[in-house]
Design a protein around this motif. Sequence first.
Motif: not given
Length: 200
Positions: A97-105, A108-112, A126-133
């Motif tokens: 997966v490729k993209g900007t920090t803003k979109n990745v955050e 994946f519901k994270v803070n880089l 900061k925090g573990a990545p989260k994706l929809p169930k």
Amino acid sequence: MYAAPTAFAAITQTSEVSDSKQQLIDIVLKPKSQTKLRNFVYDSVDPSNHHYRQFVTSGQFASRFGQSTKQITQIRKYLKKHHLRAAVYRGNLVMVVKGTTKNVEKAFKVNLVNVKEDGVRYQKSKGAPKLPKSISKSVYAVFGLSTYSPFSSTQSGIKPSSFYTAAKSSNNQPAKYSPKKICSPIQLVIFVCWWINRSQ
């Protein structure tokens, strides 16, 4: 009499990663059956087994062990909604997966953040990545959010922005990484995908 000097604690500095910085993330997917995949790999390298050296094409592997096209399409749609580009490697078990920090955050519901600690610089999440169930149920792990390596130093550093890409770029796989030496399910998946994309 003077007391022995005490060691100074390492100073850790953090800063936000630029929103526009390009990130390279690997999503490792779960095989249809971990047990069948493990047996297939071990049988194919066991000289005493009648399946010894009976390999399959990447298409056959994807059909037997990889995630379904339907599930992969669902994951890609989710990533595209967050303006991330995704490609699937042969075998249907690893997505890059490729993209900007803003979109990745956001995806994946994270803070880089950037970290500087004892002369070593790296990126971490900061925090573990989260994706929809509906997506996370088919995901083993996400690599690339952190670039930390225990081998990093002020002189040199290993920064695997893409774990799978790093493995794929190796020309010779050391014997210690052969299937016989692999224990965890995720290591097995990564090794098999590396081998499929290296040999075809």
